[in-house]
Structures are given as structure tokens and as C-alpha cells.
Scaffold this active site. Structure first.
Site, mmCIF file in Angstrom:
data_model
loop_
_atom_site.group_PDB
_atom_site.id
_atom_site.type_symbol
_atom_site.label_atom_id
_atom_site.label_comp_id
_atom_site.label_asym_id
_atom_site.label_seq_id
_atom_site.Cartn_x
_atom_site.Cartn_y
_atom_site.Cartn_z
ATOM 1 N N GLN A 243 82.578 -19.963 -49.686
ATOM 2 C CA GLN A 243 82.382 -18.846 -48.823
ATOM 3 C C GLN A 243 83.051 -18.923 -47.634
ATOM 4 O O GLN A 243 82.966 -19.890 -46.832
ATOM 5 C CB GLN A 243 80.916 -18.651 -48.345
ATOM 6 C CG GLN A 243 80.489 -17.396 -47.830
ATOM 7 C CD GLN A 243 79.058 -17.349 -47.439
ATOM 8 O OE1 GLN A 243 78.567 -18.180 -46.301
ATOM 9 N NE2 GLN A 243 78.045 -16.443 -47.953
ATOM 10 N N TYR B 165 77.747 -11.329 -38.548
ATOM 11 C CA TYR B 165 79.290 -12.186 -38.318
ATOM 12 C C TYR B 165 80.349 -11.154 -38.104
ATOM 13 O O TYR B 165 80.250 -9.957 -38.318
ATOM 14 C CB TYR B 165 79.567 -13.107 -39.317
ATOM 15 C CG TYR B 165 78.484 -14.257 -39.284
ATOM 16 C CD1 TYR B 165 78.204 -15.020 -38.047
ATOM 17 C CD2 TYR B 165 77.714 -14.662 -40.411
ATOM 18 C CE1 TYR B 165 77.168 -15.844 -37.842
ATOM 19 C CE2 TYR B 165 76.609 -15.585 -40.511
ATOM 20 C CZ TYR B 165 76.312 -16.222 -39.330
ATOM 21 O OH TYR B 165 75.482 -17.090 -39.133
ATOM 22 N N SER C 39 72.060 -21.446 -52.813
ATOM 23 C CA SER C 39 72.938 -20.102 -51.800
ATOM 24 C C SER C 39 73.625 -20.902 -50.811
ATOM 25 O O SER C 39 73.285 -21.963 -50.604
ATOM 26 C CB SER C 39 71.497 -19.638 -51.261
ATOM 27 O OG SER C 39 72.204 -18.523 -50.365
ATOM 28 N N PRO C 40 74.524 -20.241 -50.134
ATOM 29 C CA PRO C 40 75.273 -20.825 -49.051
ATOM 30 C C PRO C 40 74.161 -21.171 -47.990
ATOM 31 O O PRO C 40 73.326 -20.404 -47.493
ATOM 32 C CB PRO C 40 76.236 -19.826 -48.811
ATOM 33 C CG PRO C 40 75.860 -18.529 -49.287
ATOM 34 C CD PRO C 40 75.250 -19.053 -50.465
ATOM 35 N N ARG D 206 66.176 -22.523 -49.495
ATOM 36 C CA ARG D 206 65.205 -23.562 -49.186
ATOM 37 C C ARG D 206 64.618 -24.187 -50.514
ATOM 38 O O ARG D 206 64.433 -25.429 -50.437
ATOM 39 C CB ARG D 206 64.047 -23.041 -48.282
ATOM 40 C CG ARG D 206 64.613 -22.373 -47.028
ATOM 41 C CD ARG D 206 63.255 -21.855 -46.168
ATOM 42 N NE ARG D 206 63.783 -21.504 -44.801
ATOM 43 C CZ ARG D 206 64.311 -20.233 -44.633
ATOM 44 N NH1 ARG D 206 64.668 -19.267 -45.321
ATOM 45 N NH2 ARG D 206 64.685 -20.172 -43.183
ATOM 46 N N ARG E 276 79.447 -10.786 -49.656
ATOM 47 C CA ARG E 276 77.912 -10.985 -49.068
ATOM 48 C C ARG E 276 77.880 -10.014 -48.025
ATOM 49 O O ARG E 276 78.644 -9.750 -47.144
ATOM 50 C CB ARG E 276 77.608 -12.356 -48.489
ATOM 51 C CG ARG E 276 76.137 -12.296 -47.845
ATOM 52 C CD ARG E 276 75.533 -13.447 -47.464
ATOM 53 N NE ARG E 276 75.019 -14.126 -48.546
ATOM 54 C CZ ARG E 276 74.029 -14.998 -48.422
ATOM 55 N NH1 ARG E 276 73.774 -15.600 -47.400
ATOM 56 N NH2 ARG E 276 73.488 -15.427 -49.491
#
Length: 773
Positions: free
Chosen positions: A502, A583, A424-425, A725, A631
């Protein structure tokens, strides 16, 4: 009511209001502990009045009962009908899975057994008496309100207990039949009005429960809302005639007027205890019948409270406090599983495009309590057949052998991924002036070496002012592009992985500190100007962004396009547009942050205009043979914000614009968010988008184990799984997972093959030792 005085003493006066399983079993347990206790059970109905037909127990519940009172457990077990199989009838096919270990008993017989046991122990049973208030029991040491889903006591003191009653959307009718089913049977029938389903199981020598369920809209469209009980039963008999073999459907509600189809109410309470009054069973909580745990919860409540009374030596306030604290956790787990199961049955149409094999798998794992490897323990042959079916579908039919679903290939346009594991980013805050460096090379390169098929960069910003923090990477200069190109070349030449860039712009969450210095905290100095759709700050501490003009929007759009061109020059296999987490583009989509009154604000279609404009411009600049993803935050977790319904419309809009994959995240769009965490907690959003919109999705969020990935992929809830994680603590997650699952075909870097062999030997030795022990 006045506060009841706290009472202590050896022999207690206990009143159980409600003569269902919870009240009766608690009375039994307390009499067993001390015959001198004065225990009374008061029930509003008669001794032989009951509703419903049969109830279901798992083997685990029986073990708990045996620990509570072996004699009661034995009497119940003597009256059980056992089965191991589940049959699923769908699209003219019957799929059978075994090893599930359930048993059924007539509800009336269960109550009679508990009544007989209680009477034998000296419990006073009072029937056909309605208790409206507890003031008449002022001499009681303990009052158990086990008076069911429509609890009078809970209602009487609602201001204290603060019940939350959520009416679910499906209608169901609890029927019976003399057709004897030899497995727990699910039947799905598509009609001109929509889908109907039946849950059927045998519970004694001559009768089965037969629950008919459907959506409210389908129920109304079929005219069932206008039918009396006999007509609605006849409707169901005709609908399910192929499975009833000429047997009638039975009801104990023919005397009632109107439809017997009702809605399920999910009940929870902020508090379970008031003075010496405690809620138990359905009065405290309910779990949907589709996981068969209502009676289980009631009986285990009784066991739990009795144990708490033991541990506190009869100190009732302490016992009740311990009981609520301990049982609330267990109930929450079951209610969470029940919610997943409920929502699955409320949305059968969502899964109707699945083939029977995958539909059955989705049903069996709907609650997330049964996992992929748990299914293997239950029915290895069935699961391996399912894995072979999935493998054949994944490679066009050339393979028909069992492969763990997480290691199946996947294709997006001309990009083929070796498996479904994605890095994952993740923001690392380690760049200087937007320039990726050796840290990013090692960080991304090591995870590509670790076996993931697709590695995402962190959100890489398209302008200096679009960075979140001074440590965020960018791709707004040729030098940055060349540095990224070095990383991409390493991934391509040294690993089997593909790499995705991304792209994003921070918007109102920009000009903040590095993550470990203060997440989303404004910089102490040298802040840069930030822009957003509206002058809405992230928090009172953050600066107020400048509302974007059309010229600003053109500049940012063109920056995304230039970054896209740089991505192609750097050799990336795929790019993703970040339109989530508050964002810039996310803040256009959410009504919480978009207060514009022009053509880019207002309803969802208008709020999507600018993000879609950016995406469309990027898609034109990106090679047609390479995939693009987006996303999104599927919900804001805030009242008045983006909802799961909105997420479907958002995904549909991006699909029409040419997106290949929706990366489904959630939240992080408002400081007022109240997310609902748990295992794979965001996967249901990916599931819904994939199966309603008909587009590939990537699930993310507390996916931590190979079992999670295998379950998600096999059930068709998502096509890829992104782990953040877990990859920080173990860059070689995919390689270790393959070894642990005995899948030797997962490629390892040739430099690491000796480690592969040793790991496989070690795991086999440990497995052999476990078998010997």
C-alpha cells in the site's frame, strides 16, 4: 405545563393514552401485578377501528409474551397462522428457504384479544376520545403516551422529547387479499418504470396481508401519484395478477381521496420521559415493516416498563429512568437492523443483476440479524445448495459442493487468491528512517503463514516527508526496496499468500507522533514541512500545511511512480493507492480539506483530478498483468463532506482509470466526524459500490468473525474482507476459522500440520460433548 409532582404509594393511578398493543398490554400487566391499581386506556378511535391487515410475530416474541402474561399469549397463539418458509419470486424463479418460524394474526383480532383481557382484569377502556394534553390527569402516578406514530402527546411536548422523524424514500400501500399464501412471500416485478415488490403473508383462515412497495420515482413515473384509491388498487391487481390467482386486492381506504401509497417515517426521540409521562411503542420509536417488529417493540416496551416498576418498588421516577436506559439499547439494535432492511428494499435495482440464488441470500440476510450459520440452523439443505452454487461460480463450474464462502478462490487479473481473507494494512510505527526490518518480516510473515490469501503492508510512504510518523515505512530508496524484497520472498517461498504494497503520502496528517504516543499529535521537536492541497490543518494543534504548487504535485506524482517501480523490483503481487483517511490524496478528494480555486478544487470531478493523475501514472508503470486497488473513504461522516453518493462517483472514476479493486473504508478525514459504528458498519458502502458500479470491492471495519465473512461474500456485498485487529490478536485467524467450520482443505504450513490435526480433533471432541450435554 407545570412540573407534575412526584407521587408514591402502593395503588397507582395509571393512564395509557392510546389503545394499541403497547397501551393495552401495559395496562394488562399492571393490573395483573396489583388489581387495586386504577388503570385507564384512552383511544382516539373506536374499539373495532384499525388500519392495516395482519401483523407478524417471531417465535422469540411469543416467548417474551408468555413470560409477561401466559393467558394473553395463549389467546393470541390460538389465533395464529404459523409458517416456516419464505418464498422469493424473482426473474421468473421461486426460491424457498425454510425454518424461519413466524406467525401472523389479524391486527383487529389482536386488539380485540387485548381489549377483552384488559376489561376482564378491570381496566377502564375509553374509545373515541382525543387527548390533546395531560393536564387533566394531574392525579395520575404514571401517564403512558402510546398514541402511535402521529403521537399527539409527543408533538405537544416536542421541545422536551426532541423527536427526529426521518421520511424514507419508498412508497407503500398496505392491502389485503383472499389469496392464501402458504409462506411469507416476497414478489419482485420489473416494469418499464422500475421495480415493484410485494410482501405477502397469510394471517387468518381466509385473508393475507399484501403490501406493495416501490421507489418514489417509480411510483410517480407509473402515474400512481395521480390515481385515486380504486385505480391504484386495480393497477396493483394487474401487476401482481400471476401470483393472486384471480383474487382481488382489498383496501380499507377506498373512502379516502387520493393515493393510498404513503412513506414510512422512522421515528426516534432524544428523550422518552418527561416528569411522569413516558413514550411507548410507535410514539417513541418505529421499525420498518420489512422486519415486522413494530408490534414486537410495542409489547416488549410494555413488558420492560412493568418489570422496571417491579424492580423499583413502584418508584416511578426511578422506574422510568431504568426503562428508558434499558429499552433504548434494545430499540437501537432493532432500528439499526430495520434501517439495513429498509435500505435494501429501497435499492432493489442495485441487486437486480444478481442471480436468483444470490438475490435470495442477500434478501434473507439484509438486516444483518440473520447470519450465515443462522441460516444453516434454519435450513441446512438450502444453505449448502447455495454454498455449492457459489463454489461452482467461483471456479468456473468445476466444483459443485458446499464450501464456506470465505474459502472460495478469487481472481484479479493474473493473480489468483486462495480465499477471501485479507490482512488489512495496519500502521505499526516500527521502522527507522523508513526502513522495514525484522519486525515487519515477522509481523507480515506470521500472518501470511496464518492462512490469509492476501497480506497488505502498512501504508508505505513515497517520500521521507510523506511519512505519517518517524516510525512509518517507506520505499523511496533502493535499500528500502531490497529490505521489502526480503519480506516478499519469505511470503512467496514459505506461504500460499500473496502480498500487496500500500502506497501513500501523509499530507496534512504528517510529522506526528507514533500511534501509542499520541494519535495524530504533532511531534514535540524536529517537525518536517508538510504539504496539502490547501493550508487547512488537521487540528488546531497540528501545523498548517503548505498548499501544494504544480511543481510539488509533479514531484509527489513522480515519487509514487518511482515507488511503483520499486514495488515491481521487490516482487509485490499487487499495489494499492491510499486515497482515504485524510492523507494527501484523500484531502484532495474531500471538500473539507480541499479549498483550492484552480482546476484541482471545486466540484468532485476537479477534486479527483490529481488523485486520478497519480493513479494513472502508477498504472502505466505497473505491469499490466498485475492488479491495482485504491482505498477510499466512502464518507467523511461530516455534513458538507464526502457522502455515500459521492463514493459511487469516486469508485466509477477510478474504475475508468483502470483500478481492479476498491478498498472501501470510511471517515478518518476530519476531527469533526461522527461515525455510526456497529458490526460490519462499513460493509454497506462496499456493497453499494460493488453492485452499482460493477467493480470488485473489499469490505473492512468491525468484521471480526468467520460468520461475518461468509455472510458478506455469499450475499455479494463485497469480494474480499480485510481484517485488522482480529489479525493482531490471532495471526492464524483463517486457519482457526477453517478448522472451526470443518473445512479441512484450507492449506496449513507443512511445519504446522500436527497442530492442524490436534485442533481439528479438539474441536470435534468439543462438538460431540456439546451434543451429549
Amino acid at each position: 405545563m407545570n412540573e407534575l409532582p412526584v407521587k408514591h404509594g402502593d395503588a397507582m393511578r395509571i393512564v395509557c393514552i392510546g389503545g394499541g398493543p403497547a397501551g393495552l398490554y401495559f395496562a394488562i400487566l399492571m393490573k395483573l401485578r396489583d388489581p387495586s391499581h386504577r388503570v385507564c386506556v384512552i383511544e382516539r378511535n373506536g374499539a373495532n377501528d384499525t388500519f392495516g391487515w395482519g401483523v407478524v410475530f417471531s417465535d422469540e416474541t411469543l416467548r417474551n409474551l408468555k413470560g409477561g402474561d401466559p393467558e394473553t399469549e395463549q389467546r393470541i397463539s390460538d389465533n395464529f397462522v404459523h409458517w416456516d418458509d419464505i418464498d422469493i419470486h424473482f426473474k421468473g424463479r421461486a426460491v424457498r428457504s425454510g425454518g424461519h418460524g413466524f406467525c401472523g394474526i389479524e391486527r383487529k383480532r389482536l386488539l380485540n384479544i387485548l381489549q377483552e383481557r384488559a376489561t376482564g382484569l378491570g381496566v377502564e377502556l375509553v374509545f373515541q376520545r382525543e387527548v390533546q394534553d395531560v393536564t387533566e390527569f394531574a392525579d395520575a402516578d404514571l401517564i403512558v403516551a402510546a398514541d402511535g406514530i402521529n403521537s399527539t402527546i409527543r408533538t405537544r411536548y416536542a421541545d422536551h422529547f426532541l423527536p427526529a422523524i426521518e421520511t424514507r424514500t419508498n412508497r407503500f400501500a398496505w392491502l389485503g387479499t383472499h389469496k392464501l399464501f402458504d409462506a411469507f412471500t416476497f414478489i419482485f416485478v420489473e416494469t418499464e418504470w422500475g421495480w415493484f415488490q410485494a410482501h405477502a403473508y397469510r394471517f387468518n383462515a381466509d385473508t393475507s396481508t399484501f403490501i406493495v412497495e416501490t421507489r418514489e420515482a417509480t411510483w410517480r413515473a407509473a402515474g400512481l401519484d395521480r390515481m385515486e384509491v380504486p385505480q391504484s388498487v386495480a393497477f396493483c391487481e394487474l401487476l401482481f395478477a400471476p401470483w393472486l390467482d384471480g383474487h382481488a386486492l382489498l383496501t380499507n381506504m377506498r373512502h379516502l381521496r387520493g393515493s393510498q401509497f404513503i412513506n414510512f417515517n422512522r421515528i426516534s426521540n432524544a428523550k422518552w420521559v418527561k416528569d411522569r409521562i413516558v413514550l411507548m411503542g410507535d410514539a417513541a420509536h418505529t421499525a420498518h415493516f420489512s422486519i415486522g417488529s413494530g408490534t414486537k417493540l410495542a409489547l416488549e416496551d410494555a413488558i420492560g416498563l412493568a418489570q422496571c416498576v417491579d424492580r423499583t418498588n413502584g418508584d416511578i421516577p426511578d422506574a422510568l429512568a431504568s426503562y428508558e436506559a434499558e429499552r433504548r439499547v434494545e430499540v437501537l439494535k432493532l432500528q439499526s437492523a430495520a434501517r439495513n432492511s429498509t435500505e435494501w428494499f429501497e435499492n432493489v435495482a442495485r441487486y437486480s443483476q444478481l442471480e436468483p440464488e444470490q438475490f435470495a441470500y442477500s434478501l434473507l440476510t439484509r438486516s444483518q440479524r440473520i447470519s450465515h450459520e443462522n441460516l444453516r440452523l434454519r435450513d441446512r439443505a438450502w444453505l449448502e445448495g447455495m454454498e455449492g452454487w457459489l463454489a461452482a461460480r467461483a471456479d468456473g463450474g468445476t466444483t459443485n459442493r458446499a464450501i464456506p464462502p470465505m474459502f472460495l478462490p478469487f481472481r484479479l487479473r493474473d493473480m489468483t487468491l486462495a480465499n477471501r481473507v485479507v490482512v488489512s494494512p495496519m500502521a505499526t510505527y516500527s521502522a527507522r528512517d523508513g526502513m522495514p526490518n525484522d519486525f515487519h518480516l515477522v509481523h507480515l510473515g506470521s500472518r501470511a503463514l496464518g492462512g490469509a490469501s492476501l497480506v497488505f503492508t502498512e501504508m508505505t510512504c513515497v517520500t521521507p516527508e510523506g511519512r505519517i510518523t518517524p516510525g512509518c515505512t517507506g520505499i523511496y530508496s533502493e535499500a528500502q526496496m531490497l529490505s521489502w524484497k526480503h519480506i516478499v520472498e519469505f511470503v512467496h517461498t514459505q506461504t500460499e499468500a500473496r502480498i500487496c504494497l500500500q502506497l501513500g503520502h501523509s499530507g496534512l496528517k504528517g510529522s506526528t507522533k507514533l500511534g501509542w504516543e499520541g494519535m495524530d499529535e504533532p511531534l514535540d521537536a524536529d517537525n518536517w514541512e508538510i504539504v496539502a492541497p490547501s493550508p487547512v490543518p488537521w487540528s488546531q494543534r497540528n501545523q498548517v500545511p503548505r498548499a501544494m504548487t504544480r511543481i510539488d504535485m509533479n514531484v509527489v506524482r513522480d515519487a509514487f511512480v518511482q515507488a511503483t517501480r520499486y514495488a515491481e523490483m521487490a516482487g509485490f503481487d499487487m499495489i494499492e493507492l491510499h486515497a482515504a483517511h485524510g492523507y494527501l490524496l484523500s484531502s484532495f478528494i474531500s471538500p473539507l480539506t480541499n479549498r483550492r480555486t484552480d482546476n484541482y478544487g471545486g466540484d468532485l470531478a476537479k477534486r479527483l483530478r490529481y488523485p486520478l493523475e497519480v493513479f494513472t501514472a502508477m498504472r502505466k508503470a505497473w505491469p499490466a498483468h498485475k492488479p491495482m486497488s485504491v482505498r477510499i473513504s466512502a464518507t467523511d461522516w461530516v455534513e458538507g463532506g464526502i457522502t455515500a453518493d459521492d463514493s459511487v462517483a469516486i469508485a466509477q472514476a477510478f474504475k475508468l482509470a483502470g483500478v481492479d479493486l476498491v478498498d472501501v473504508s470510511a471517515g478518518q478525514t476530519s476531527i469533526d466526524a461522527k461515525p455510526v459504528y456497529g458490526r460490519m458498519f462499513q460493509t454497506p458502502f462496499a456493497d453499494r459500490i460493488r453492485n452499482e458500479v460493477g467493480i470488485a470491492t473489499m469490505a473492512v471495519g468491525n468484521i471480526t468473525e468467520p460468520d461475518h465473512l461468509n455472510s458478506i461474500i455469499a450475499a455479494g456485498r463485497a469480494d474480499l474482507c480485510a481484517l485488522a485487529r482480529p489479525h493482531l490478536s490471532n495471526p492464524y485467524f483463517a486457519l482457526h476459522a477453517a478448522a472451526g467450520l470443518g473445512y479441512s482443505e484450507q492449506p496449513w504450513p507443512k511445519q504446522y500440520l500436527a497442530g492442524k490435526a490436534q485442533l481439528e480433533r479438539t474441536l470435534k471432541r468439543d462438538s460431540d460433548m456439546a451434543i451429549i450435554i
